[in-house]
Design an enzyme around this catalytic site. Sequence first.
Site, PDB file in Angstrom:
ATOM      1  N   LYS A 269      33.207 -98.038  61.843  1.00  0.00           N
ATOM      2  CA  LYS A 269      34.297 -98.968  61.547  1.00  0.00           C
ATOM      3  C   LYS A 269      35.633 -98.466  62.074  1.00  0.00           C
ATOM      4  CE  LYS A 269      32.303-101.563  57.823  1.00  0.00           C
ATOM      5  NZ  LYS A 269      31.889-101.582  56.462  1.00  0.00           N
TER       6      LYS A 269
HETATM    7  N1  GLU Z   1      26.647-102.882  52.622  1.00  0.00           N
HETATM    8  C1  GLU Z   1      25.762-102.283  53.565  1.00  0.00           C
HETATM    9  C2  GLU Z   1      26.536-101.986  54.852  1.00  0.00           C
HETATM   10  O1  GLU Z   1      27.621-102.536  55.058  1.00  0.00           O
HETATM   11  C3  GLU Z   1      24.585-103.162  53.921  1.00  0.00           C
HETATM   12  C4  GLU Z   1      23.589-103.218  52.847  1.00  0.00           C
HETATM   13  C5  GLU Z   1      22.312-103.989  53.145  1.00  0.00           C
HETATM   14  O2  GLU Z   1      22.293-104.867  54.004  1.00  0.00           O
HETATM   15  O3  GLU Z   1      21.323-103.723  52.460  1.00  0.00           O
HETATM   16  O4  GLU Z   1      26.069-101.181  55.630  1.00  0.00           O
END
Ligand code: GLU
Length: 294
Positions: A269
Amino acid sequence: MPSKSPRPVFRFAPSPNGLLHLGHALSAITNADMAAACGGRFLLRIEDIDATRCRPEFEASIFEDLAWLGLSWQGSVRRQSEHLPLYARGLERLKDLGLVYPAFMTRGEIRAAVASAEGAGQPWPRDPDGAPHYPGPERGWSAAERAAALASGRPHVWRLDMALALQAVGAQLFWEETGVGPQGETGVVPADPAAWGDVVLSRSDAPSSYHLCVVLDDAAQDVTHVVRGRDLFHATAVHRLLQSLLSLPAPFYHHHRLVLGPDGRKLSKSLGDTGLSALRAAGLSPEDVRALLL
Ligand code: GLU
């Protein structure tokens, strides 16, 4: 067994702790396309459990980026921060089953313990992400020792006692993979949760952990198809274990390729130039993004 909901349910579940990049676009587009192809629902979940890293401006940019990509989700957005009691109840259930324990070692103490064991020639197990397993000196504590340590107010996390959890399940777990894992795994994949050691399920600085929230949310939202990046392939083993312990249905899983940066590494990010807002500002169209990815 995968759940047999009449209408497939997909979800995109980003964390608002940075700007979305091409990897997120691939996840969101794949979810939306797969949902559209089978007449399913496409949901958006904001994984904002970690209040120290998540920010409202990143959430706002997620909405903007998805709108720019032409993606829309059904129903209201689910925010994890609005469902803390659900995660607390999940942890309580695991406490009642005697499968979690409070763990007090700091990161520094863990590092030192592992370095000293390895220095003495004792190989130390690492999880699929490369982190050493938790040494777990608290595993054998009596109820009185545990209560005294908790009463002392020392910071702690709650960890799953992996050996006890596996015993409680008592059977090999599997999941149905419709994508492809890092070693070409596909179809019915055996889950190996033990590879993770005693995973953290709740932290002192956040009310829950990714693993616990994700399985409880997927069940609460009736998600039938989890579509996400291959970096979470091995985490699925922990998710299947928690689903089995908490009597939750097992969705199908589809792990897609990771989008790599020019240096061949996974996008992060903080890599601004592959951020969707940067690409938009540079004049790319949503069609260009699709063409780059699909
Ligand atoms: N919140 C997780 C991420 O941004 C993704 C979780 C999921 O898709 O199980 O990497």
